[in-house]
Write a protein that holds these residues in place. Structure first.
Motif, short mmCIF file in Angstrom:
data_model
loop_
_atom_site.label_atom_id
_atom_site.label_comp_id
_atom_site.label_asym_id
_atom_site.label_seq_id
_atom_site.Cartn_x
_atom_site.Cartn_y
_atom_site.Cartn_z
N MET A 1 0.83 -1.21 0.00
CA MET A 1 0.00 0.00 0.00
C MET A 1 0.87 1.26 0.00
N ALA A 2 1.96 1.20 0.75
CA ALA A 2 2.88 2.35 0.79
C ALA A 2 3.50 2.59 -0.59
N MET A 3 3.84 1.54 -1.30
CA MET A 3 4.40 1.66 -2.64
C MET A 3 3.37 2.24 -3.61
N ILE A 4 2.11 1.82 -3.46
CA ILE A 4 1.05 2.34 -4.33
C ILE A 4 0.88 3.84 -4.09
N LEU A 5 0.89 4.26 -2.82
CA LEU A 5 0.76 5.67 -2.49
C LEU A 5 1.92 6.48 -3.06
N MET A 6 3.13 5.96 -2.90
CA MET A 6 4.30 6.65 -3.42
C MET A 6 4.25 6.76 -4.95
N LEU A 7 3.85 5.68 -5.60
CA LEU A 7 3.77 5.69 -7.06
C LEU A 7 2.71 6.67 -7.53
N GLY A 8 1.59 6.70 -6.86
CA GLY A 8 0.52 7.63 -7.23
C GLY A 8 0.97 9.07 -7.09
N ASN A 9 1.70 9.39 -6.03
CA ASN A 9 2.21 10.75 -5.84
C ASN A 9 3.23 11.12 -6.90
N GLN A 10 4.07 10.15 -7.29
CA GLN A 10 5.07 10.39 -8.33
C GLN A 10 4.40 10.73 -9.66
N ILE A 11 3.34 9.97 -9.97
CA ILE A 11 2.65 10.19 -11.25
C ILE A 11 1.88 11.51 -11.24
N ASN A 12 1.23 11.82 -10.12
CA ASN A 12 0.36 13.00 -10.06
C ASN A 12 1.11 14.31 -9.83
N THR A 13 2.18 14.27 -9.03
CA THR A 13 2.86 15.53 -8.67
C THR A 13 4.35 15.53 -8.99
N LYS B 1 1.24 4.41 -21.82
CA LYS B 1 0.84 3.14 -22.46
C LYS B 1 0.63 2.04 -21.42
N THR B 2 1.60 1.94 -20.55
CA THR B 2 1.52 0.92 -19.50
C THR B 2 0.56 1.36 -18.40
N SER B 3 -0.26 0.43 -17.93
CA SER B 3 -1.17 0.79 -16.83
C SER B 3 -0.38 0.91 -15.54
N VAL B 4 -0.94 1.65 -14.58
CA VAL B 4 -0.28 1.83 -13.29
C VAL B 4 -0.09 0.48 -12.60
N LEU B 5 -1.06 -0.41 -12.77
CA LEU B 5 -0.98 -1.73 -12.16
C LEU B 5 0.20 -2.52 -12.74
N GLN B 6 0.34 -2.49 -14.05
CA GLN B 6 1.46 -3.19 -14.69
C GLN B 6 2.80 -2.61 -14.25
N TYR B 7 2.85 -1.29 -14.14
CA TYR B 7 4.09 -0.62 -13.72
C TYR B 7 4.41 -0.97 -12.27
N LEU B 8 3.36 -1.05 -11.43
CA LEU B 8 3.54 -1.40 -10.02
C LEU B 8 4.12 -2.80 -9.89
N VAL B 9 3.58 -3.74 -10.63
CA VAL B 9 4.08 -5.12 -10.59
C VAL B 9 5.54 -5.17 -11.02
N LYS B 10 5.87 -4.38 -12.04
CA LYS B 10 7.25 -4.33 -12.53
C LYS B 10 8.19 -3.82 -11.43
N ILE B 11 7.76 -2.79 -10.72
CA ILE B 11 8.58 -2.22 -9.65
C ILE B 11 8.75 -3.22 -8.50
N VAL B 12 7.66 -3.86 -8.15
CA VAL B 12 7.69 -4.82 -7.04
C VAL B 12 8.62 -5.98 -7.38
N LYS B 13 8.52 -6.50 -8.58
CA LYS B 13 9.38 -7.61 -9.00
C LYS B 13 10.85 -7.23 -8.94
N ALA B 14 11.13 -6.00 -9.32
CA ALA B 14 12.53 -5.55 -9.37
C ALA B 14 13.10 -5.23 -7.99
N ASN B 15 12.26 -4.72 -7.08
CA ASN B 15 12.77 -4.23 -5.80
C ASN B 15 12.41 -5.11 -4.59
#
Length: 217
Positions: A147-159, A186-200
């Motif tokens: 959830m913390a990663m989702i919040l951080m990603l959302g803030n990065q995209i929005n601001t 092009k990539t959905s936020v969900l797909q990008y989130l999964v990519k980040i989680v897999k990598a980190n």
């Protein structure tokens, strides 16, 4: 040879026949059934039998016809008994039940009483599972990190990570992760989130292991 006496048919013949079949299986005197219903005592009757007996309670029209026939033949106690004996089994049962006030409501109470323990068990099991699922969600460390990663990603995209950032989000926002687009549009936020989680933090993909009660709930 004497002629076999024919029974009087006051109610619908098919209904009388079906009721007779049901009553033959129950093997109780109709007066005994009436007393049990009046006292709301299930005895050894199960819910299937109770429902069947309730189905063959006399309707307003049947009650009027049955009582009318008996009254017309009741010059004496003997003729009254003879009139009742003229009935088929279902009509005899219906006549016995005319002596029970609020019979339908009493059957409803008997069914409720009979089914109460099973229904309570079902409800209790469901509530227990739901409580376990809520506890799993509250205790899950992986879900909290996700959830913390989702919040951080959302803030990065929005601001862009600066300015006025959000400190939380509503649960319905999670449903939009697959619709909203990430940085490349092009990539959905969900797909990008999964990519980040897999990598980190690939361990977060096992978040379901911390919440075994979610699926049953």
């Amino acid at each position: 040879a004497s002629k076999q006496k024919k029974s009087v048919q006051v109610i619908d013949a098919k209904r009388g026949m079906n009721g007779g079949i049901i009553l033959a299986r129950i093997k109780l005197e109709f007066s005994e059934i009436a007393d049990m219903v009046n006292e709301m005592d299930c005895g050894k009757l199960d819910d299937t039998q109770l429902k069947a007996l309730r189905e063959f309670l006399p309707t307003k029209e049947e009650r009027f016809a049955i009582q009318g026939y008996v009254k017309g033949a009741s010059a004496s106690k003997k003729t009254k008994e003879a009139a009742i004996n003229d009935f088929c089994a279902c009509e005899k049962y219906m006549y016995a039940m005319t002596e029970v006030e609020m019979a339908d409501e009493k059957f409803e109470c008997m069914l409720f009483k009979y089914q109460f323990d099973n229904k309570l068990k079902e409800l209790t099991e469901g509530v227990t599972t739901l409580i376990s699922a809520c506890e799993d969600v509250q205790k899950s460390v992986r879900l909290r990190k996700l959830m913390a990663m989702i919040l951080m990603l959302g803030n990065q995209i929005n601001t862009g990570g600066s300015g006025r950032v959000a400190h939380g989000f509503t649960l319905d926002a999670l449903l939009k992760l697959d619709e909203a687009k990430a940085f490349d549009k092009k990539t959905s936020v969900l797909q990008y989130l999964v990519k980040i989680v897999k990598a980190n933090e690939p361990d977060l993909l096992k978040v379901h292991e911390e919440m075994p009660s979610i699926v049953p709930a």
